[in-house]
Design a protein around this motif. Structure first.
Motif, PDB file in Angstrom:
ATOM      1  N   PHE A  56       0.862  -1.290   0.060  1.00 37.83           N
ATOM      2  CA  PHE A  56      -0.097  -0.215  -0.055  1.00 37.83           C
ATOM      3  C   PHE A  56       0.666   1.310  -0.085  1.00 37.83           C
ATOM      4  O   PHE A  56       0.740   2.156  -0.710  1.00 37.83           O
ATOM      5  N   TYR A  57       1.977   1.278   0.842  1.00 42.70           N
ATOM      6  CA  TYR A  57       2.563   2.465   1.128  1.00 42.70           C
ATOM      7  C   TYR A  57       3.610   2.524  -0.040  1.00 42.70           C
ATOM      8  O   TYR A  57       4.070   3.693  -0.277  1.00 42.70           O
ATOM      9  N   GLU A  62      -3.202  -2.640  -6.088  1.00 43.29           N
ATOM     10  CA  GLU A  62      -3.701  -3.960  -6.460  1.00 43.29           C
ATOM     11  C   GLU A  62      -2.915  -5.098  -5.492  1.00 43.29           C
ATOM     12  O   GLU A  62      -3.697  -6.354  -5.242  1.00 43.29           O
ATOM     13  N   ILE A  63      -1.800  -5.176  -5.421  1.00 43.71           N
ATOM     14  CA  ILE A  63      -1.205  -6.230  -4.749  1.00 43.71           C
ATOM     15  C   ILE A  63      -1.471  -6.018  -3.189  1.00 43.71           C
ATOM     16  O   ILE A  63      -1.858  -7.073  -2.935  1.00 43.71           O
ATOM     17  N   ALA A  64      -1.523  -4.928  -2.586  1.00 44.22           N
ATOM     18  CA  ALA A  64      -2.075  -4.751  -1.254  1.00 44.22           C
ATOM     19  C   ALA A  64      -3.463  -5.348  -1.177  1.00 44.22           C
ATOM     20  O   ALA A  64      -3.713  -5.855  -0.091  1.00 44.22           O
ATOM     21  N   LEU A  65      -4.219  -5.061  -2.041  1.00 43.85           N
ATOM     22  CA  LEU A  65      -5.593  -5.496  -2.021  1.00 43.85           C
ATOM     23  C   LEU A  65      -5.725  -7.052  -1.961  1.00 43.85           C
ATOM     24  O   LEU A  65      -6.493  -7.631  -1.036  1.00 43.85           O
ATOM     25  N   GLN A 111      -9.215  -2.771   3.178  1.00 45.85           N
ATOM     26  CA  GLN A 111      -9.782  -3.286   1.946  1.00 45.85           C
ATOM     27  C   GLN A 111     -10.727  -2.111   1.172  1.00 45.85           C
ATOM     28  O   GLN A 111     -10.401  -1.638  -0.023  1.00 45.85           O
ATOM     29  N   GLY A 112     -11.266  -1.404   1.953  1.00 44.41           N
ATOM     30  CA  GLY A 112     -12.282  -0.461   1.797  1.00 44.41           C
ATOM     31  C   GLY A 112     -11.390   0.875   1.387  1.00 44.41           C
ATOM     32  O   GLY A 112     -11.728   1.435   0.193  1.00 44.41           O
ATOM     33  N   LEU A 118      -8.342   2.949  -5.510  1.00 43.90           N
ATOM     34  CA  LEU A 118      -8.361   2.493  -6.765  1.00 43.90           C
ATOM     35  C   LEU A 118      -9.543   3.123  -7.664  1.00 43.90           C
ATOM     36  O   LEU A 118      -9.862   2.626  -8.900  1.00 43.90           O
ATOM     37  N   GLY A 119     -10.477   3.777  -7.072  1.00 45.69           N
ATOM     38  CA  GLY A 119     -11.570   4.469  -7.801  1.00 45.69           C
ATOM     39  C   GLY A 119     -12.943   3.583  -7.821  1.00 45.69           C
ATOM     40  O   GLY A 119     -13.651   4.202  -8.542  1.00 45.69           O
ATOM     41  N   GLN A 120     -12.882   2.727  -7.116  1.00 50.68           N
ATOM     42  CA  GLN A 120     -13.695   1.872  -6.826  1.00 50.68           C
ATOM     43  C   GLN A 120     -14.809   2.270  -5.840  1.00 50.68           C
ATOM     44  O   GLN A 120     -15.066   1.714  -4.620  1.00 50.68           O
TER      45      GLN A 120
END
Length: 158
Positions: A56-57, A62-65, A111-112, A118-120
Motif C-alpha cells: 500500500f505504502y 492492487e497487490i495490497a488488495l 480493503q475499503g 483504486l477508484g472503486q
C-alpha cells in the motif's frame, strides 16, 4: 534482532522483513525481501499484514488488495465466520475485542481504503460503512474513509 520479537515467524522470515525495512528506499530490493518472506511464510497473518501495508505504502494497491483479501479469507476460515454480512455483522460486533476479529476488521477497513484509492468508490463506501457501524472507537480508517467518500461536495464551498 528484538525489533520483531512479537512476530510469530521464523528467524529467517524476521530477517527478511528487517532487510525489507532497512532497504525501504530501494523499492526493488525491499520488494524482493517482502516477496521472499511471503514465499516462506505466506499464510502467516503477521507477514501478510506487513506485506499489504508495504505494498500500500509503495503505491501498489492492487497487490495490497490481493493480500488484504487473503488475510480476510484466512481469518474467515480459522474463525469459521459466515460469508454473508447479515450473519457476519453480529458475530463481529460481539467478538470485536478478540485479536483475530480486530485483525479482520482492520483488514476489511483496509480493503475499503484500497478500493477507494483504486477508484472503486461504491464498493469502498459499502465496506467502510459496514466497518464504521462496528468500529465505534474509530480504531480503523473506515469511518474517516467513509466520511471522505460521502462528503457532500457543497460543503467544499464554505
Amino acid at each position: 534482532m528484538n525489533q520483531l520479537s512479537w512476530y510469530d515467524v521464523s528467524e529467517d522470515v524476521k530477517q527478511l522483513l528487517i532487510l525489507a525495512t532497512d532497504n525501504w528506499q530501494n523499492t526493488v530490493l525491499s520488494e524482493q525481501y517482502i516477496n521472499q518472506a511471503l514465499e516462506k511464510d505466506g499464510n502467516n497473518l503477521d507477514v501478510l499484514i506487513g506485506a499489504y501495508r508495504f505494498f500500500f505504502y509503495k503505491n501498489k494497491p492492487e497487490i495490497a488488495l490481493k493480500i488484504a483479501k487473503k488475510v480476510l479469507r484466512i481469518i474467515q476460515e480459522t474463525e469459521n465466520l459466515p460469508l454473508e454480512w447479515e450473519q457476519l455483522k453480529p458475530i463481529l460486533v460481539q467478538r470485536q475485542n478478540e485479536s483475530s476479529i480486530r485483525l479482520y476488521l482492520n483488514a476489511y477497513a483496509s480493503q475499503g481504503f484500497i478500493l477507494a484509492k483504486l477508484g472503486q468508490v461504491e464498493a469502498a463506501k459499502l465496506i467502510t460503512e459496514r466497518v464504521k457501524t462496528i468500529d465505534e472507537h474509530r480504531e480503523s480508517c473506515a469511518t474517516t474513509v467513509f466520511e471522505v467518500l460521502t462528503k457532500d461536495s457543497d460543503e467544499d464551498d464554505d
